[in-house]
Design a protein around this motif. Structure first.
Motif, PDB file in Angstrom:
ATOM      1  N   PHE A 127       6.245  35.657  -9.477  1.00 40.31           N
ATOM      2  CA  PHE A 127       4.835  35.358  -9.719  1.00 40.31           C
ATOM      3  C   PHE A 127       3.892  36.219  -8.884  1.00 40.31           C
ATOM      4  O   PHE A 127       2.755  36.459  -9.279  1.00 40.31           O
ATOM      5  N   LEU A 169      -1.046  36.462 -11.715  1.00 37.12           N
ATOM      6  CA  LEU A 169      -1.818  35.679 -12.684  1.00 37.12           C
ATOM      7  C   LEU A 169      -3.172  35.279 -12.117  1.00 37.12           C
ATOM      8  O   LEU A 169      -3.294  34.883 -10.949  1.00 37.12           O
ATOM      9  N   VAL A 216      -0.684  33.377 -21.046  1.00 38.32           N
ATOM     10  CA  VAL A 216       0.693  33.657 -20.640  1.00 38.32           C
ATOM     11  C   VAL A 216       1.653  33.099 -21.678  1.00 38.32           C
ATOM     12  O   VAL A 216       1.426  32.017 -22.232  1.00 38.32           O
ATOM     13  N   ASP A 259       5.838  32.245 -21.825  1.00 33.08           N
ATOM     14  CA  ASP A 259       7.050  32.110 -21.030  1.00 33.08           C
ATOM     15  C   ASP A 259       8.250  32.163 -21.972  1.00 33.08           C
ATOM     16  O   ASP A 259       8.478  31.238 -22.761  1.00 33.08           O
ATOM     17  N   ASP A 270       8.555  27.062 -14.702  1.00 31.63           N
ATOM     18  CA  ASP A 270       7.736  28.262 -14.554  1.00 31.63           C
ATOM     19  C   ASP A 270       6.463  28.192 -15.380  1.00 31.63           C
ATOM     20  O   ASP A 270       5.426  28.733 -14.984  1.00 31.63           O
ATOM     21  N   SER A 271       6.514  27.530 -16.522  1.00 31.73           N
ATOM     22  CA  SER A 271       5.293  27.360 -17.323  1.00 31.73           C
ATOM     23  C   SER A 271       4.273  26.506 -16.575  1.00 31.73           C
ATOM     24  O   SER A 271       3.072  26.807 -16.588  1.00 31.73           O
ATOM     25  N   ALA A 279       2.816  28.638 -13.837  1.00 33.26           N
ATOM     26  CA  ALA A 279       1.826  29.540 -14.420  1.00 33.26           C
ATOM     27  C   ALA A 279       0.543  28.788 -14.775  1.00 33.26           C
ATOM     28  O   ALA A 279      -0.563  29.293 -14.576  1.00 33.26           O
ATOM     29  N   VAL A 339      -0.971  28.680 -21.263  1.00 35.44           N
ATOM     30  CA  VAL A 339       0.442  29.019 -21.095  1.00 35.44           C
ATOM     31  C   VAL A 339       1.217  28.398 -22.252  1.00 35.44           C
ATOM     32  O   VAL A 339       1.097  27.195 -22.510  1.00 35.44           O
ATOM     33  N   CYS A 350       0.085  38.220 -19.959  1.00 35.66           N
ATOM     34  CA  CYS A 350       1.333  38.348 -19.210  1.00 35.66           C
ATOM     35  C   CYS A 350       2.454  37.587 -19.921  1.00 35.66           C
ATOM     36  O   CYS A 350       2.253  36.446 -20.357  1.00 35.66           O
ATOM     37  N   ILE A 397       6.225  36.166 -19.093  1.00 41.23           N
ATOM     38  CA  ILE A 397       7.124  35.872 -17.985  1.00 41.23           C
ATOM     39  C   ILE A 397       8.463  35.386 -18.537  1.00 41.23           C
ATOM     40  O   ILE A 397       8.550  34.919 -19.669  1.00 41.23           O
TER      41      ILE A 397
END
Length: 263
Positions: free
Chosen positions: A69, A74, A80, A82, A90-91, A94, A104, A148, A150
């Motif tokens: 990260f 971010l 974003v 994922d 991770d979501s 984010a 996200v 982004c 990820i």
């Protein structure tokens, strides 16, 4: 699709991945070839304050392989996606970073993972984070709609990795970033390892040789800016043996989609 990737029975791999990550979602306390949970996340570098902002059940089912990260950088309001969002850790991280004005969207094809992440998002009222069930090689989102992309420990599970990187490049706006952690190897894996669905599902059998991995990202039209190792180890004797013999390791990668409009 690489020769190594075609060694595995794709149907057997899909079944093994679905079963293993259903277990990660529903019984994260079980033993796997890999580590899971908060202790793993902390060792990889996730800050305590970010983990505290994530639903505990999502952290319990975390099975990532690195921290990226800081590379993603971010900002509030960013969009974003994922790839392989699992139970959502991770979501949710984010989502905390992009804030309520950001967006996200996590994508995962294991039903138990998707269902758990969706339940947690609804229970916490996190409006900027949502989850879709589907394959990361073919997402429903528009071209150039994302700041982004990820992903954490997932692309190695996919047979056609080149398709994943092409999809990331399609989604990213000019100047957008790909920030990921994944498993790669120093040396090509043997046919016995690359054809073992159990080791594929454990993030080993499908690992690409590191130079090939970078080349696939670049062939998708992205420019690799940084590659760094992560403090990650596998647990089982079988996985550790493959790691020692073939130099299997975790890396975090930052790549950028060039902005051709700038002089």
């Amino acid at each position: 699709m690489s020769t190594q990737s075609t060694m595995v029975d794709v149907d057997a791999l899909d079944a093994k991945v679905q079963q293993m990550y259903t277990d990660v979602a529903t019984r994260p306390e079980e033993e796997f070839h890999f580590q899971t949970g908060r202790e793993l996340a902390e060792r990889l570098g996730y800050p305590t304050e970010l983990l505290d902002a994530v639903p505990r059940d999502a952290v319990d089912s975390f099975a990532g392989v690195g921290w990226f990260f800081d590379l993603a950088g971010l900002q509030p309001g960013e969009r974003v996606v994922d790839f392989g969002s699992g139970s959502g850790m991770d979501s949710f991280v984010a989502g905390a970073l992009v804030g309520p004005t950001g967006q996200v969207r996590g994508v995962d094809y294991t039903e138990a993972q998707w269902a758990k992440a969706t339940r947690l998002a609804e229970a916490t009222g996190t409006t900027q984070v949502e989850f879709r069930q589907g394959r990361i090689e073919r997402t429903p989102f528009e071209d150039g709609s994302v700041d982004c992309v990820i992903s954490n420990g997932v692309i190695n599970l996919i047979v056609d990795k080149q398709a994943v990187f092409r999809e990331a490049a399609r989604l990213l706006r000019p100047g957008g970033r790909l920030a990921i952690a994944d498993i790669v190897t120093e040396r090509q894996l043997t046919e016995a390892i690359a054809g073992n669905a159990d080791l594929w599902a454990s993030c080993i059998g499908g690992a690409a040789q590191r130079d090939d991995y970078r080349s696939m990202i670049e062939r998708a039209g992205l420019e690799v800016g940084q590659v760094r190792p992560n403090d990650y180890v596998f647990l089982s004797d079988q996985a550790q043996g493959a790691t020692a013999t073939h130099g299997v390791r975790s890396v975090s990668v930052l790549a950028v989609k060039p902005d051709r409009t700038r002089s």
